[in-house]
Design a protein around this motif. Structure first.
Motif, PDB file in Angstrom:
ATOM      1  N   SER A  50       0.835  -1.198   0.000  1.00  0.00           N
ATOM      2  CA  SER A  50       0.000   0.000   0.000  1.00  0.00           C
ATOM      3  C   SER A  50       0.874   1.253   0.000  1.00  0.00           C
ATOM      4  O   SER A  50       0.510   2.251  -0.613  1.00  0.00           O
ATOM      5  CB  SER A  50      -0.945   0.004   1.197  1.00  0.00           C
ATOM      6  N   THR A  51       2.022   1.189   0.659  1.00  0.00           N
ATOM      7  CA  THR A  51       2.944   2.319   0.643  1.00  0.00           C
ATOM      8  C   THR A  51       3.462   2.539  -0.765  1.00  0.00           C
ATOM      9  O   THR A  51       3.527   3.665  -1.247  1.00  0.00           O
ATOM     10  CB  THR A  51       4.122   2.067   1.607  1.00  0.00           C
ATOM     11  N   SER A  52       3.798   1.443  -1.420  1.00  0.00           N
ATOM     12  CA  SER A  52       4.286   1.529  -2.794  1.00  0.00           C
ATOM     13  C   SER A  52       3.212   2.111  -3.713  1.00  0.00           C
ATOM     14  O   SER A  52       3.489   2.978  -4.550  1.00  0.00           O
ATOM     15  CB  SER A  52       4.701   0.144  -3.269  1.00  0.00           C
ATOM     16  N   ALA A  53       1.990   1.643  -3.555  1.00  0.00           N
ATOM     17  CA  ALA A  53       0.887   2.146  -4.377  1.00  0.00           C
ATOM     18  C   ALA A  53       0.627   3.626  -4.081  1.00  0.00           C
ATOM     19  O   ALA A  53       0.364   4.412  -4.995  1.00  0.00           O
ATOM     20  CB  ALA A  53      -0.368   1.328  -4.126  1.00  0.00           C
ATOM     21  N   ARG A  54       0.721   3.991  -2.811  1.00  0.00           N
ATOM     22  CA  ARG A  54       0.505   5.385  -2.420  1.00  0.00           C
ATOM     23  C   ARG A  54       1.567   6.286  -3.040  1.00  0.00           C
ATOM     24  O   ARG A  54       1.267   7.354  -3.575  1.00  0.00           O
ATOM     25  CB  ARG A  54       0.523   5.516  -0.901  1.00  0.00           C
ATOM     26  N   LEU A  55       2.822   5.838  -3.001  1.00  0.00           N
ATOM     27  CA  LEU A  55       3.901   6.627  -3.587  1.00  0.00           C
ATOM     28  C   LEU A  55       3.742   6.748  -5.098  1.00  0.00           C
ATOM     29  O   LEU A  55       3.982   7.812  -5.673  1.00  0.00           O
ATOM     30  CB  LEU A  55       5.261   6.016  -3.240  1.00  0.00           C
ATOM     31  N   LYS A  56       3.326   5.658  -5.744  1.00  0.00           N
ATOM     32  CA  LYS A  56       3.101   5.708  -7.186  1.00  0.00           C
ATOM     33  C   LYS A  56       1.994   6.703  -7.510  1.00  0.00           C
ATOM     34  O   LYS A  56       2.098   7.479  -8.451  1.00  0.00           O
ATOM     35  CB  LYS A  56       2.747   4.334  -7.739  1.00  0.00           C
ATOM     36  N   GLY A  57       0.932   6.689  -6.705  1.00  0.00           N
ATOM     37  CA  GLY A  57      -0.153   7.643  -6.891  1.00  0.00           C
ATOM     38  C   GLY A  57       0.324   9.082  -6.730  1.00  0.00           C
ATOM     39  O   GLY A  57      -0.078   9.967  -7.493  1.00  0.00           O
ATOM     40  N   GLN A  58       1.189   9.320  -5.758  1.00  0.00           N
ATOM     41  CA  GLN A  58       1.716  10.669  -5.557  1.00  0.00           C
ATOM     42  C   GLN A  58       2.574  11.102  -6.742  1.00  0.00           C
ATOM     43  O   GLN A  58       2.505  12.257  -7.179  1.00  0.00           O
ATOM     44  CB  GLN A  58       2.531  10.733  -4.264  1.00  0.00           C
ATOM     45  N   ILE A  59       3.358  10.174  -7.272  1.00  0.00           N
ATOM     46  CA  ILE A  59       4.184  10.495  -8.441  1.00  0.00           C
ATOM     47  C   ILE A  59       3.297  10.819  -9.636  1.00  0.00           C
ATOM     48  O   ILE A  59       3.556  11.774 -10.378  1.00  0.00           O
ATOM     49  CB  ILE A  59       5.156   9.337  -8.753  1.00  0.00           C
ATOM     50  N   ASP A  60       2.241  10.028  -9.819  1.00  0.00           N
ATOM     51  CA  ASP A  60       1.303  10.302 -10.914  1.00  0.00           C
ATOM     52  C   ASP A  60       0.657  11.673 -10.753  1.00  0.00           C
ATOM     53  O   ASP A  60       0.530  12.431 -11.721  1.00  0.00           O
ATOM     54  CB  ASP A  60       0.232   9.214 -10.992  1.00  0.00           C
ATOM     55  N   ASP A  61       0.255  11.988  -9.522  1.00  0.00           N
ATOM     56  CA  ASP A  61      -0.352  13.302  -9.255  1.00  0.00           C
ATOM     57  C   ASP A  61       0.625  14.436  -9.546  1.00  0.00           C
ATOM     58  O   ASP A  61       0.243  15.473 -10.101  1.00  0.00           O
ATOM     59  CB  ASP A  61      -0.831  13.392  -7.799  1.00  0.00           C
ATOM     60  N   LEU A  62       1.881  14.235  -9.192  1.00  0.00           N
ATOM     61  CA  LEU A  62       2.886  15.258  -9.465  1.00  0.00           C
ATOM     62  C   LEU A  62       3.083  15.441 -10.966  1.00  0.00           C
ATOM     63  O   LEU A  62       3.262  16.566 -11.450  1.00  0.00           O
ATOM     64  CB  LEU A  62       4.215  14.897  -8.804  1.00  0.00           C
ATOM     65  N   GLY A  63       3.037  14.329 -11.718  1.00  0.00           N
ATOM     66  CA  GLY A  63       3.162  14.420 -13.171  1.00  0.00           C
ATOM     67  C   GLY A  63       2.020  15.216 -13.772  1.00  0.00           C
ATOM     68  O   GLY A  63       2.228  16.068 -14.652  1.00  0.00           O
ATOM     69  N   ILE A  64       0.817  14.972 -13.301  1.00  0.00           N
ATOM     70  CA  ILE A  64      -0.355  15.711 -13.789  1.00  0.00           C
ATOM     71  C   ILE A  64      -0.233  17.189 -13.434  1.00  0.00           C
ATOM     72  O   ILE A  64      -0.481  18.069 -14.267  1.00  0.00           O
ATOM     73  CB  ILE A  64      -1.653  15.104 -13.221  1.00  0.00           C
ATOM     74  N   SER A  65       0.190  17.465 -12.193  1.00  0.00           N
ATOM     75  CA  SER A  65       0.365  18.866 -11.776  1.00  0.00           C
ATOM     76  C   SER A  65       1.411  19.566 -12.631  1.00  0.00           C
ATOM     77  O   SER A  65       1.244  20.732 -13.003  1.00  0.00           O
ATOM     78  CB  SER A  65       0.782  18.933 -10.307  1.00  0.00           C
TER      79      SER A  65
END
Length: 105
Positions: free
Chosen positions: A63-78
């Motif tokens: 879940s930590t890995s998935a959370r970090l991946k989600g944050q990276i994706d969000d940063l890419g969109i931003s």
């Protein structure tokens, strides 16, 4: 009064340790090798704890890995949005500049 100052100064000097300080017992050592040898010999239980922590799989690591991946994706969109906004601001700036030049001519 002066003796109290000297006593206080000596106490402060004893409390202010310098060099390499053992995180377990707060002894100071002149080199990292001395500290490492001391830590291995005097605090083996601390090393055992660290080894157990390193070898034990962490709960929720996926879940930590998935959370970090989600944050990276969000940063890419931003980043993409910021790039778009920056380009739009540049276009508006050029447009306003043209308007200013046209009205003064």
């Amino acid at each position: 009064m002066f003796k109290q100052f000297l006593n206080r100064s000596r106490t402060q000097q004893q409390e202010e340790k310098q060099g390499f300080i053992c995180p377990e017992c707060k002894r100071d050592f002149s080199s990292i090798d001395d500290l490492s040898d001391h830590h291995i010999n005097a605090h083996p239980q601390a090393d055992d704890y660290e080894e157990r922590e390193a070898s034990t799989p962490q709960n929720g690591s996926e879940s930590t890995s998935a959370r970090l991946k989600g944050q990276i994706d969000d940063l890419g969109i931003s980043l993409q949005e910021e790039s778009w906004y920056s380009a739009e601001l540049q276009k508006r700036k050029k447009y306003r500049l043209r308007l200013c030049v046209d009205t003064t001519a």
